[in-house]
Design an enzyme around this catalytic site. Structure first.
Site, short mmCIF file in Angstrom:
data_model
loop_
_atom_site.label_atom_id
_atom_site.label_comp_id
_atom_site.label_asym_id
_atom_site.label_seq_id
_atom_site.Cartn_x
_atom_site.Cartn_y
_atom_site.Cartn_z
N ARG A 121 15.42 -38.28 76.64
CA ARG A 121 14.95 -37.89 75.29
C ARG A 121 15.10 -39.00 74.25
NH1 ARG A 121 17.77 -33.49 77.02
NH2 ARG A 121 16.46 -31.76 77.68
N LYS A 143 3.58 -46.41 67.56
CA LYS A 143 2.75 -45.51 68.37
C LYS A 143 2.90 -45.95 69.82
CE LYS A 143 -1.47 -45.07 66.10
NZ LYS A 143 -2.87 -44.64 66.22
N GLU A 185 -7.97 -58.12 64.79
CA GLU A 185 -7.07 -57.25 64.02
C GLU A 185 -6.50 -57.99 62.80
OE1 GLU A 185 -7.09 -54.07 64.69
OE2 GLU A 185 -8.06 -54.27 66.65
N LYS A 227 0.37 -54.33 58.45
CA LYS A 227 0.42 -53.14 59.32
C LYS A 227 1.73 -52.38 59.10
CE LYS A 227 -0.25 -50.66 63.37
NZ LYS A 227 -0.55 -50.54 64.75
N GLU A 237 0.35 -41.03 60.52
CA GLU A 237 -1.10 -41.13 60.37
C GLU A 237 -1.73 -39.97 59.61
OE1 GLU A 237 -3.35 -41.58 64.06
OE2 GLU A 237 -3.70 -43.63 63.45
N ARG A 241 -2.82 -44.72 56.70
CA ARG A 241 -2.92 -45.37 58.01
C ARG A 241 -4.38 -45.38 58.49
NH1 ARG A 241 1.98 -45.14 62.42
NH2 ARG A 241 1.05 -46.47 63.94
N ASN A 245 -8.38 -48.18 60.43
CA ASN A 245 -9.56 -47.95 61.29
C ASN A 245 -10.79 -48.70 60.79
OD1 ASN A 245 -8.40 -46.30 63.21
ND2 ASN A 245 -8.54 -44.52 61.87
N HIS A 248 -13.39 -49.80 63.14
CA HIS A 248 -13.11 -49.14 64.42
C HIS A 248 -14.01 -47.93 64.69
CE1 HIS A 248 -9.78 -51.84 64.41
NE2 HIS A 248 -9.29 -51.38 65.55
N HIS A 252 -15.40 -48.29 68.22
CA HIS A 252 -15.20 -47.37 69.36
C HIS A 252 -16.54 -46.93 69.92
CE1 HIS A 252 -10.97 -46.42 67.68
NE2 HIS A 252 -10.91 -47.32 68.62
N HIS A 265 -12.47 -54.54 73.53
CA HIS A 265 -12.11 -53.82 72.31
C HIS A 265 -12.25 -54.74 71.09
CE1 HIS A 265 -10.08 -50.92 69.77
NE2 HIS A 265 -9.26 -51.89 69.35
N1 LIG Z 1 0.25 -48.55 69.90
C1 LIG Z 1 -0.66 -49.05 69.08
O1 LIG Z 1 -0.57 -48.87 67.84
C2 LIG Z 1 -1.77 -49.86 69.64
C3 LIG Z 1 -2.60 -50.61 68.78
C4 LIG Z 1 -3.59 -51.39 69.35
C5 LIG Z 1 -3.77 -51.42 70.72
N2 LIG Z 1 -2.96 -50.68 71.53
C6 LIG Z 1 -3.11 -50.70 72.99
O2 LIG Z 1 -2.90 -52.03 73.42
C7 LIG Z 1 -3.66 -52.28 74.60
C8 LIG Z 1 -4.38 -53.61 74.42
O3 LIG Z 1 -3.42 -54.61 74.19
P1 LIG Z 1 -3.62 -56.10 74.72
O4 LIG Z 1 -4.92 -56.63 74.23
O5 LIG Z 1 -2.40 -56.86 74.44
O6 LIG Z 1 -3.87 -55.83 76.26
P2 LIG Z 1 -3.04 -56.07 77.59
O7 LIG Z 1 -1.68 -55.56 77.51
O8 LIG Z 1 -3.94 -55.56 78.66
O9 LIG Z 1 -3.00 -57.67 77.68
C9 LIG Z 1 -4.22 -58.40 77.83
C10 LIG Z 1 -4.19 -59.27 79.08
O10 LIG Z 1 -3.31 -60.37 78.86
C11 LIG Z 1 -2.33 -60.44 79.91
N3 LIG Z 1 -1.16 -61.05 79.27
C12 LIG Z 1 -0.30 -60.47 78.40
N4 LIG Z 1 0.55 -61.39 77.90
C13 LIG Z 1 0.23 -62.57 78.49
C14 LIG Z 1 0.72 -63.88 78.37
N5 LIG Z 1 1.68 -64.21 77.50
N6 LIG Z 1 0.15 -64.84 79.13
C15 LIG Z 1 -0.87 -64.55 79.97
N7 LIG Z 1 -1.40 -63.33 80.11
C16 LIG Z 1 -0.86 -62.35 79.38
C17 LIG Z 1 -2.21 -59.02 80.38
O11 LIG Z 1 -1.72 -58.95 81.69
C18 LIG Z 1 -3.66 -58.55 80.31
O12 LIG Z 1 -4.36 -58.99 81.42
C19 LIG Z 1 -4.58 -51.10 74.79
O13 LIG Z 1 -4.11 -50.29 75.84
C20 LIG Z 1 -4.52 -50.36 73.46
O14 LIG Z 1 -4.69 -48.96 73.61
C21 LIG Z 1 -1.97 -49.91 71.03
#
Ligand SMILES: NC(=O)c1ccc[n+]([C@@H]2O[C@H](COP(=O)([O-])OP(=O)(O)OC[C@H]3O[C@@H](n4cnc5c(N)ncnc54)[C@H](O)[C@@H]3O)[C@@H](O)[C@H]2O)c1
Length: 359
Positions: A121, A143, A185, A227, A237, A241, A245, A248, A252, A265
């Site tokens: 938890r 999030k 972003e 942010k 949200e 917040r 978007n 977005h 999307h 994305h």
């Molecule tokens: N929680 C939130 O508020 C929030 C906000 C935006 C996005 N997200 C989520 O984040 C995800 C996208 O994040 P992302 O773009 O970081 O994607 P990701 O985690 O898939 O990373 C992108 C790629 O880079 C690789 N990678 C990561 N760090 C590396 C490094 N230092 N060197 C080499 N390769 C590396 C990963 O293995 C992957 O192939 C989505 O699932 C999205 O839903 C969440």
């Protein structure tokens, strides 16, 4: 010197620390000494980063230090993908006082955040984001979540970490396309909340900020500050917040309508911001010159600024009406009030929407 942001939410207060060489030098003692530590690393993050982090962590005398690797793709961001994390925690008898540390991009920070929110938890959490997108977005704001039955992020929790370490050295192994994902972003944050950051980006993007460490630290700091302050005021949200978007609602819809084109994305958000800025121009909120400058920055960041040739409006419109962020069937967009300020607009009709796509 480290840059630091204090994040204050209704549920907790914590620090975001930004610098280079943090995984090698940050003093974890206050959070790690005498505790069981599990580091969960994205399998694409180079091993030497994990080695540096573990060497540093052991100096703080944890009672146990284990690391595992996870595969990061949207399919593995799932209940099944979490299984190996929970298995280690259970088999190694990790207790409530333990600390989970993520070392990866947004997929990893979302998954590890959710594991920390739910194991016993709720246990301690350190987020160490390793992509530019995760450093300015995914790891900031609390999030967390996973995908379920084809829907994105539909199981999750709001769960704040104890610490976020933003080490720009981790970005050195990323390609240009991944840097562009994060830039989308950062540009968004500047457009909705900080005109001088936008002007800084105009100057710096041309000179490739990624190779200038001081500028990169400053830009990440300004961007995460935007942010985190929006999130601090609206943790769950319910209000401001929504401004995050910007671009977005279009993005999307582009992403799902053009999934087969391989639109990422960040690319979809880049294009979405061009359309949302055009909408702001059509509503008389920004000038043609400002619109052109925004488009130029998005283009220089390596993001698309034109609709693909085979763009299909009805697919796009259908995808947009499925967006869960559109309330009560009304088109709800974030528009710019001016460069550096945004507002919610509920008064967009179909013709204006169509017109806004003529970029
Ligand atoms: N929680 C939130 O508020 C929030 C906000 C935006 C996005 N997200 C989520 O984040 C995800 C996208 O994040 P992302 O773009 O970081 O994607 P990701 O985690 O898939 O990373 C992108 C790629 O880079 C690789 N990678 C990561 N760090 C590396 C490094 N230092 N060197 C080499 N390769 C590396 C990963 O293995 C992957 O192939 C989505 O699932 C999205 O839903 C969440």
């Amino acid at each position: 010197m480290n840059k630091s942001i204090q994040v204050k939410t209704a549920s907790s207060n914590y620090e975001l620390v930004i610098n280079q060489a943090l995984i090698k030098n940050y003093n974890f003692k206050w959070l790690v000494e005498g505790k069981q530590i599990l580091v969960i690393k994205d399998s694409n993050v180079p091993k030497e980063f994990l080695g540096d982090l573990k060497t540093n962590l052991s100096r703080s005398n944890p009672s146990k230090l284990i690391s595992i690797e996870i595969k990061t793709n949207e399919r593995n961001k799932s209940l099944e993908g979490l299984q190996p994390i929970f298995e280690v925690l259970n088999e190694e008898k990790f207790n409530r006082d333990c600390v989970l540390i993520s070392l990866g991009g947004g997929i990893t920070t979302d998954m590890v955040g959710f594991a920390a929110a739910t194991y016993l938890r709720g246990v301690n959490l350190i987020q160490i984001p390793s992509t530019l997108l995760a450093q300015v977005d995914a790891a900031v704001g609390g999030k967390t979540g996973i995908n379920f039955q084809g829907a994105k992020n539909n199981i999750g929790a709001f769960y704040q970490p104890n610490l976020v370490l933003i080490d720009i050295d981790l970005l050195s192994s990323l390609g240009e396309a991944e840097i562009a994902e994060g830039m989308a972003e950062i540009i968004k944050h500047s457009l909705i909340a900080n005109k001088s950051l936008f002007e800084e980006l105009e100057k710096k993007i041309v000179n490739k900020i990624a190779s200038d460490k001081e500028s990169l630290i400053q830009i990440i700091y300004e961007s995460s500050l935007i942010k985190s302050s929006i999130v601090s005021n609206d943790e769950k949200e319910l209000g401001d917040r929504a401004l995050l978007n910007f671009g977005h609602t279009y993005g999307h819809a582009f992403e799902s309508a053009m999934a087969l084109e391989g639109f990422s994305h960040g690319q979809a958000v880049g294009l979405g911001m061009v359309c949302a800025s055009h909408l702001s121009l059509l509503k008389g909120k920004i000038s043609k010159n400002e619109f052109d400058r925004i488009k130029q920055v998005i283009k220089l960041a390596g993001l698309p600024t034109k609709l693909p040739k085979n763009f299909n409006y009805s697919d796009f419109r259908e995808a947009m009406s499925r967006d869960k962020k559109i309330l009560s069937n009304k088109l709800r967009f974030i528009v710019l009030n001016s460069v550096g300020r945004a507002e919610i607009s509920n008064e967009i009709d179909e013709n204006l929407l169509k017109e806004s796509l003529k970029i």
